[in-house]
Design a protein around this motif. Structure first.
Motif, mmCIF file in Angstrom:
data_model
loop_
_atom_site.group_PDB
_atom_site.id
_atom_site.type_symbol
_atom_site.label_atom_id
_atom_site.label_comp_id
_atom_site.label_asym_id
_atom_site.label_seq_id
_atom_site.Cartn_x
_atom_site.Cartn_y
_atom_site.Cartn_z
ATOM 1 N N HIS A 144 -36.797 42.238 68.187
ATOM 2 C CA HIS A 144 -37.497 43.326 68.875
ATOM 3 C C HIS A 144 -36.546 44.009 69.853
ATOM 4 O O HIS A 144 -35.469 43.490 70.154
ATOM 5 C CB HIS A 144 -38.692 42.783 69.672
ATOM 6 N N ARG A 163 -45.872 51.087 64.568
ATOM 7 C CA ARG A 163 -46.888 50.241 65.212
ATOM 8 C C ARG A 163 -48.050 51.061 65.731
ATOM 9 O O ARG A 163 -49.069 50.502 66.124
ATOM 10 C CB ARG A 163 -46.269 49.402 66.312
ATOM 11 N N HIS A 202 -41.437 45.769 64.195
ATOM 12 C CA HIS A 202 -41.513 47.135 64.734
ATOM 13 C C HIS A 202 -40.280 47.965 64.385
ATOM 14 O O HIS A 202 -39.895 48.854 65.129
ATOM 15 C CB HIS A 202 -41.675 47.075 66.267
ATOM 16 N N ASP A 212 -39.572 49.959 67.652
ATOM 17 C CA ASP A 212 -38.586 49.324 68.532
ATOM 18 C C ASP A 212 -37.230 50.001 68.289
ATOM 19 O O ASP A 212 -36.512 49.655 67.340
ATOM 20 C CB ASP A 212 -38.479 47.822 68.244
HETATM 21 ZN ZN LIG Z 1 -41.333 44.892 69.107
#
Ligand SMILES: [Zn+2]
Length: 275
Positions: A155, A85, A34, A60
């Protein structure tokens, strides 16, 4: 960035995978599902405001800076997904209900409504699959060479969710093989940090895709690290966390090798990996 190009989308679009860092011979392979927030031009703005696309629902926050600095410090390869995402979530299996979200944290994503099977397959073929194929390629090459290989998934998480403040500065997620996560957790706690044990999320067979696919199924040591976004939404915080992880990940791996009888230069014993 190494200049490597993985062309998943057509030539007019940015490649879906960005590879940073150089392999200095260590065990770690960094992956960041992400890290990016690009949207292919054929999808316009997804029908989502720029402000909302810049929120945590799009990517993220801060993990790009942490990952790239960490790759440099560890002399490891970092494989990042470039696309948001909101286009397709690369930590979900194809066809998962939240693979292509219609609404995210209260924000509708109009471009994701009423998709045909062909449209869904196109996103999978141009973004999801090439990204995971690049990770597979990296791992295959290392294993073929008999090298120890540890998958580290990076993340970040929001400081609040549903009006509740999240107390952890960092969370380690695990499921079938928690050995490395537990060792790293102990090291982080020794630094006086509040460390979530499968918080703010638990790693599961269905809610995750990257660690189950590249870590668990291949029986490779792995850990999924979540860092709270307010700590890394600025360069100094990114540098601080990269330095911390660059120090502690090799320590955790050394402890892993001692504890589980793995020679640091050899692949971990596959038998114990799913304990
Ligand atoms: Zn993530």
């Amino acid at each position: 960035m190494t200049g490597e190009v993985v062309t998943g989308t057509n030539a007019k679009e940015p490649p879906c995978v960005a590879v940073y860092g150089t392999d200095g011979g260590g065990p770690f392979v960094l992956v960041s599902d992400h890290a990016g927030r690009a949207v292919p031009s054929y999808l316009g703005d997804l029908g989502v405001s720029a402000e909302d696309r810049a929120r945590h629902i799009g990517w993220d926050i801060g993990i790009d800076g942490v990952g790239r600095a960490l790759a440099q410090k560890l002399q490891a390869v970092l494989i990042e997904q470039v696309y948001s995402r909101l286009v397709i979530d690369c930590n979900r299996a194809p066809g998962h209900p939240t693979s292509i979200v219609k609404i995210s944290d209260g924000t509708p994503v109009p471009a994701n409504h009423a998709l045909t099977a062909e449209q869904i397959a196109y996103r999978e073929d141009t973004i999801l699959h090439p990204y995971h194929a690049r990770i597979t390629q990296e791992l295959d090459a290392r294993l073929k060479a008999g090298r120890p290989t540890v998958v580290v998934a990076l993340h970040s998480f929001t400081p609040e969710m549903g009006g509740l403040k999240r107390p952890w500065q960092v969370g380690l997620l695990h499921n079938h093989d928690k050995r490395l996560a537990v060792l790293l957790m102990e090291l982080l706690r020794k630094e006086g940090l509040s460390v979530g044990d499968n918080e703010p999320y638990a790693l599961t067979d269905t809610s995750d895709y990257t660690v189950p696919t590249h870590g668990e199924k291949r029986q490779l040591p792995h850990v999924e690290i979540e860092i709270r976004q307010d700590l890394i939404d600025h360069p100094a915080g990114q540098e601080e966390w990269a330095a911390r992880l660059a120090r502690l990940l090799p320590q955790a791996w050394a402890l892993f090798c001692q504890t589980y009888g793995v020679t640091p230069g050899a692949q971990a014993d596959a038998e114990g990996a799913m304990a």
